[in-house]
Write a protein that holds these residues in place. Structure first.
Motif, PDB file in Angstrom:
ATOM      1  N   VAL A 166      -7.764   2.367  -3.651  1.00 46.89           N
ATOM      2  CA  VAL A 166      -8.985   1.556  -2.891  1.00 46.89           C
ATOM      3  C   VAL A 166      -9.371   2.394  -1.719  1.00 46.89           C
ATOM      4  CG1 VAL A 166      -7.839  -0.675  -3.472  1.00 46.89           C
ATOM      5  CG2 VAL A 166      -6.881   0.579  -1.344  1.00 46.89           C
ATOM      6  N   GLY A 167      -9.136   3.666  -1.615  1.00 44.42           N
ATOM      7  CA  GLY A 167      -9.738   4.386  -0.590  1.00 44.42           C
ATOM      8  C   GLY A 167      -8.768   5.687  -0.051  1.00 44.42           C
TER       9      GLY A 167
ATOM     10  N   TYR B 203       0.886  -1.220  -0.016  1.00 46.02           N
ATOM     11  CA  TYR B 203      -0.004  -0.054   0.116  1.00 46.02           C
ATOM     12  C   TYR B 203       0.965   1.429   0.094  1.00 46.02           C
ATOM     13  CZ  TYR B 203      -3.675  -3.155   1.234  1.00 46.02           C
ATOM     14  OH  TYR B 203      -4.679  -3.904   1.417  1.00 46.02           O
TER      15      TYR B 203
ATOM     16  N   THR C 259      -3.955  -7.348  10.109  1.00 41.90           N
ATOM     17  CA  THR C 259      -5.122  -7.051   9.698  1.00 41.90           C
ATOM     18  C   THR C 259      -5.255  -5.713   9.276  1.00 41.90           C
ATOM     19  OG1 THR C 259      -5.870  -6.406  11.835  1.00 41.90           O
ATOM     20  CG2 THR C 259      -6.022  -8.519  11.112  1.00 41.90           C
TER      21      THR C 259
ATOM     22  N   SER D  19      -8.866  -6.168   4.881  1.00 40.39           N
ATOM     23  CA  SER D  19      -9.988  -7.256   4.312  1.00 40.39           C
ATOM     24  C   SER D  19     -10.949  -6.417   3.292  1.00 40.39           C
ATOM     25  CB  SER D  19     -10.830  -7.645   5.472  1.00 40.39           C
ATOM     26  OG  SER D  19     -11.187  -6.480   6.379  1.00 40.39           O
ATOM     27  N   SER D  20     -10.948  -5.151   3.334  1.00 40.88           N
ATOM     28  CA  SER D  20     -11.742  -4.424   2.368  1.00 40.88           C
ATOM     29  C   SER D  20     -11.340  -3.076   2.046  1.00 40.88           C
ATOM     30  CB  SER D  20     -13.146  -4.116   3.379  1.00 40.88           C
ATOM     31  OG  SER D  20     -13.013  -3.195   4.345  1.00 40.88           O
ATOM     32  N   ASN D  21     -11.772  -2.635   0.606  1.00 39.49           N
ATOM     33  CA  ASN D  21     -10.960  -1.381   0.017  1.00 39.49           C
ATOM     34  C   ASN D  21     -12.224  -0.397   0.676  1.00 39.49           C
ATOM     35  OD1 ASN D  21      -9.399  -3.039  -1.271  1.00 39.49           O
ATOM     36  ND2 ASN D  21     -10.670  -3.082  -3.125  1.00 39.49           N
ATOM     37  N   SER D  22     -11.607   0.609   1.631  1.00 39.38           N
ATOM     38  CA  SER D  22     -12.587   1.535   2.238  1.00 39.38           C
ATOM     39  C   SER D  22     -11.568   2.553   2.943  1.00 39.38           C
ATOM     40  CB  SER D  22     -13.160   0.989   3.680  1.00 39.38           C
ATOM     41  OG  SER D  22     -12.014   0.485   4.604  1.00 39.38           O
TER      42      SER D  22
ATOM     43  N   LYS E 201      -3.116   0.457  -4.014  1.00 37.79           N
ATOM     44  CA  LYS E 201      -2.951  -1.053  -3.420  1.00 37.79           C
ATOM     45  C   LYS E 201      -2.491  -1.634  -4.580  1.00 37.79           C
ATOM     46  CE  LYS E 201      -5.418  -5.184  -1.842  1.00 37.79           C
ATOM     47  NZ  LYS E 201      -6.824  -5.463  -1.453  1.00 37.79           N
TER      48      LYS E 201
ATOM     49  N   LEU F  21      -8.511  -1.063   6.901  1.00 37.07           N
ATOM     50  CA  LEU F  21      -8.372  -2.663   6.904  1.00 37.07           C
ATOM     51  C   LEU F  21      -7.937  -3.134   5.638  1.00 37.07           C
ATOM     52  CD1 LEU F  21     -11.728  -3.130   8.759  1.00 37.07           C
ATOM     53  CD2 LEU F  21      -9.549  -3.133   9.415  1.00 37.07           C
TER      54      LEU F  21
END
Length: 288
Positions: free
Chosen positions: A37-38, A11, A54, A74-77, A25, A72
């Motif tokens: 991704v965010g 990242y 994580t 685990s998710s793109n946020s 990312k 996170l």
């Protein structure tokens, strides 16, 4: 077992000749360009990064930011602000243990002031950082590396010169850093990468732009050796690490003095030059 390198993706956060807030990312499994991704909560550059198993963290940054952002894996946020550093500052170095993130050194303006503070914040809960020690010298624009047991800050700028110092501090106890070796050349604004066995310092500035890749061992306290070159001589890029390779992304080049979006990749298994394996989504510069 805790693996302090990434296993899936790298990242790149913030930056810019004008400040940015993007989170980019890129995959470790294939050499390809990245996706956006965010975003982080504060538009900034010259921040540093840390990683738990994580989540990714971004701390400090231009404008004397003391914000610790968390996003996170685990998710793109969008990231959320989860705490503050003890001192708002930019041009900082980042390190990560299995339980905590560290932010060391830095520069605050105005008035111009350098510091040697080592801040520590927990991964287990969202809270402010605490001052747990000092680097051996006040400085900014060092590169950060992490082993299983220690954090490192290599190079940097201590008024009025760049330095070649490799500092080391323990994760097991809150303590000051010790000087354990030297880079092959004095420089600041380099990028840091970490394998299981070695720390790497790539590119930077020593009165001119450099493309040197230095490597130093974690097993003993000794000087670094020059083991290769990045594809672009640049300063203020960002560093990432997988279990097999180190990456240098973005920065400012020595030809146009403009931003570059190049992602360089260097192998940990052998001493070799880096290769260009992709591009960031925007032309970043001015960050750690």
């Amino acid at each position: 077992e805790y693996i302090f390198q990434g296993t899936v993706a790298g990242y790149t956060v913030g930056g810019g000749g004008t400040n940015q807030n993007e989170i980019d990312k890129f995959p470790f499994a294939a050499d390809s360009s990245v996706s956006n991704v965010g975003s982080v909560t504060v538009t900034r550059r010259s921040a540093t990064g840390q990683s738990s198993t994580t989540a990714g963290y971004t701390s400090g940054g231009q404008g004397n930011s003391n914000v610790i952002d968390k996003f996170l894996f685990s998710s793109n946020s969008t990231a959320s602000g989860v705490g503050d550093l003890t001192v708002g500052r930019a041009f900082v170095a980042g390190q990560s243990s299995s339980t905590s993130g560290y932010t060391s050194g830095g520069y605050t303006v105005p008035p111009a002031s350098w510091n040697n503070v080592i801040d520590k914040f927990p991964f287990a809960n969202n809270s402010n950082a605490t001052d747990v020690g000092d680097l051996t010298a006040i400085r900014h624009s060092a590169a950060g590396q992490s082993s299983y047991t220690h954090g490192y800050a290599s190079g940097g700028y201590t008024p009025p010169t760049n330095v070649n110092i490799i500092d080391k501090f323990p994760f097991a106890a809150d303590a000051n850093a010790t000087d354990v070796g030297d880079l092959s050349q004095t420089r600041s604004t380099g990028t840091g990468q970490s394998s299981v066995e070695h720390g790497y310092t790539s590119s930077g500035y020593n009165g001119g732009w450099v493309n040197t890749i230095d490597k130093f061992p974690f097993a003993n306290n000794s000087n670094a050796t020059d083991v290769g070159d990045t594809t672009v001589s640049r300063l203020r890029g960002a560093g990432q690490s997988s279990t097999t390779h180190g990456y240098t992304s973005g920065g400012q080049d020595n030809i146009t003095l403009g931003a570059v979006n190049v992602i360089d990749k260097l192998p940990f298994a052998v001493n070799a030059n880096a290769t260009d394996v992709g591009d960031l989504t925007v032309y970043y510069r001015d960050w750690e």
